[in-house]
Design a protein around this motif. Structure first.
Motif, PDB file in Angstrom:
ATOM      1  N   SER A   6      -2.544   6.592  -4.850  1.00 21.23           N
ATOM      2  CA  SER A   6      -2.560   7.639  -6.226  1.00 21.23           C
ATOM      3  C   SER A   6      -2.643   8.810  -6.262  1.00 21.23           C
ATOM      4  CB  SER A   6      -3.672   6.969  -7.025  1.00 21.23           C
ATOM      5  OG  SER A   6      -5.177   7.291  -6.846  1.00 21.23           O
ATOM      6  N   LYS A   7      -2.414   9.886  -6.438  1.00 20.40           N
ATOM      7  CA  LYS A   7      -3.094  11.195  -6.109  1.00 20.40           C
ATOM      8  C   LYS A   7      -4.332  11.418  -5.866  1.00 20.40           C
ATOM      9  CE  LYS A   7       1.576  12.156  -8.529  1.00 20.40           C
ATOM     10  NZ  LYS A   7       1.843  13.588  -9.399  1.00 20.40           N
ATOM     11  N   LEU A  39       1.871   9.219  -0.820  1.00 16.05           N
ATOM     12  CA  LEU A  39       1.564   8.191  -1.521  1.00 16.05           C
ATOM     13  C   LEU A  39       2.214   7.192  -1.326  1.00 16.05           C
ATOM     14  CD1 LEU A  39       1.226  11.027  -5.195  1.00 16.05           C
ATOM     15  CD2 LEU A  39      -0.165   9.294  -3.301  1.00 16.05           C
ATOM     16  N   ARG A  99       3.087   4.151  -2.198  1.00 16.08           N
ATOM     17  CA  ARG A  99       3.783   3.582  -3.453  1.00 16.08           C
ATOM     18  C   ARG A  99       5.247   3.599  -4.462  1.00 16.08           C
ATOM     19  NH1 ARG A  99      -1.613   2.250  -5.582  1.00 16.08           N
ATOM     20  NH2 ARG A  99      -2.225  -0.234  -4.985  1.00 16.08           N
ATOM     21  N   ASP A 100       5.330   5.256  -3.304  1.00 12.55           N
ATOM     22  CA  ASP A 100       6.117   6.818  -4.309  1.00 12.55           C
ATOM     23  C   ASP A 100       6.751   7.373  -3.554  1.00 12.55           C
ATOM     24  OD1 ASP A 100       4.862   5.945  -6.885  1.00 12.55           O
ATOM     25  OD2 ASP A 100       3.335   7.871  -6.815  1.00 12.55           O
ATOM     26  N   GLU A 101       6.496   7.655  -2.405  1.00 19.34           N
ATOM     27  CA  GLU A 101       7.310   8.332  -0.970  1.00 19.34           C
ATOM     28  C   GLU A 101       7.445   7.066  -0.207  1.00 19.34           C
ATOM     29  OE1 GLU A 101       5.725  12.339   0.216  1.00 19.34           O
ATOM     30  OE2 GLU A 101       4.036  11.094  -1.120  1.00 19.34           O
TER      31      GLU A 101
END
Length: 260
Positions: A108-109, A125, A127-129
């Protein structure tokens, strides 16, 4: 009780770790019944024959110590598997530091910000990158020499792909689940890579190993080289919720259980 001591947790603290969950779920099989917990800090209550340099009332910390059991009210341990705490380190800090590690990928951020505040130069991140692509970007296409991965299933291949040829991956946890079986040929195909899955018991196998390693850790904590972030505390009676929060990735830094 030669060479043994009794350590009591009242006034002390217990470190929470994913290994507690792995043992509870059976991923790391252990004979039943058992009391969970592999690290804690507390006060010496009784000293057995032949024990030197430790007396009742001393504050101490430990991890490993053979079988789990740090959730217990009191336990008997070998004196050579304890480290005395200096006045500069309290029991909560010690319980949060004895068996912990961190990597630069976060979920998370908010955790990315926390990692950066604690000296992480780059955060990803996961989950996102695309982890491997981001690592290659950061390293001008070279990859890194070593990856330390405690996440497991969700990041295993990406961690391998982040290494430069002949790089080393240290897999030391399964927060997202165990790594699937794979053929060793994969390591050759990805650049003659090295992979290890270390355990504390092998690196702290002898009393000398334990004394040297724990001294280095406590010296680093006392000097401020390592800042132990105990970001969550729970009463021991709330251990079910503590396990749920750890499994749900709702925690950061170290989590400590307080006997009450």
């Amino acid at each position: 009780m030669s060479g043994k001591i009794v350590i009591r947790k009242y006034g002390g603290a217990i470190g929470l770790n994913f290994i507690d969950i792995y043992q509870r779920e059976g991923l790391y099989p252990i004979p039943l019944p058992f009391s969970p917990g592999v690290e804690a800090a507390g006060v010496i209550e009784v000293v057995g024959e032949g024990v030197e340099n430790i007396i009742p009332g001393d504050r101490v910390a430990y991890f490993g110590a053979g079988n789990p059991g740090s959730y217990a009210e009191a336990r008997v341990l070998s004196a050579d598997r304890l480290v005395k705490l200096p006045d500069s380190i309290d029991e909560v800090t010690a319980a949060g530091a004895m068996l912990k590690g961190a990597i630069g990928t976060v979920g998370s951020k908010e955790k990315a910000t926390l990692a950066e505040q604690n000296g992480c130069q780059y955060t990803i991140l996961y989950r996102d990158e695309d982890i491997a692509a981001r690592v290659k970007e950061i390293t001008d296409g070279h990859g890194v020499d070593v990856v330390y991965d405690s996440v497991g299933k969700d990041t295993f291949e990406a961690s391998l792909d982040s290494l430069k040829p002949r790089g080393l991956m240290v897999s030391f946890g399964n927060a997202s689940g165990p790594v699937p079986d794979f053929a060793p040929l994969l390591l050759s195909q990805k650049g003659s890579l090295f992979l290890t899955r270390p355990t504390v018991k092998d690196y702290y196998a002898t009393p000398g190993d334990f004394a040297e390693g724990t001294k280095a850790l406590l010296d680093a904590v006392s000097s401020g080289t390592i800042n132990v972030a105990v970001n969550q505390t729970y009463a021991l009676r709330e251990v079910q919720q503590a396990h749920r929060d750890l499994e749900g990735r709702k925690t950061s830094g170290s989590t400590v259980l307080i006997p009450a």
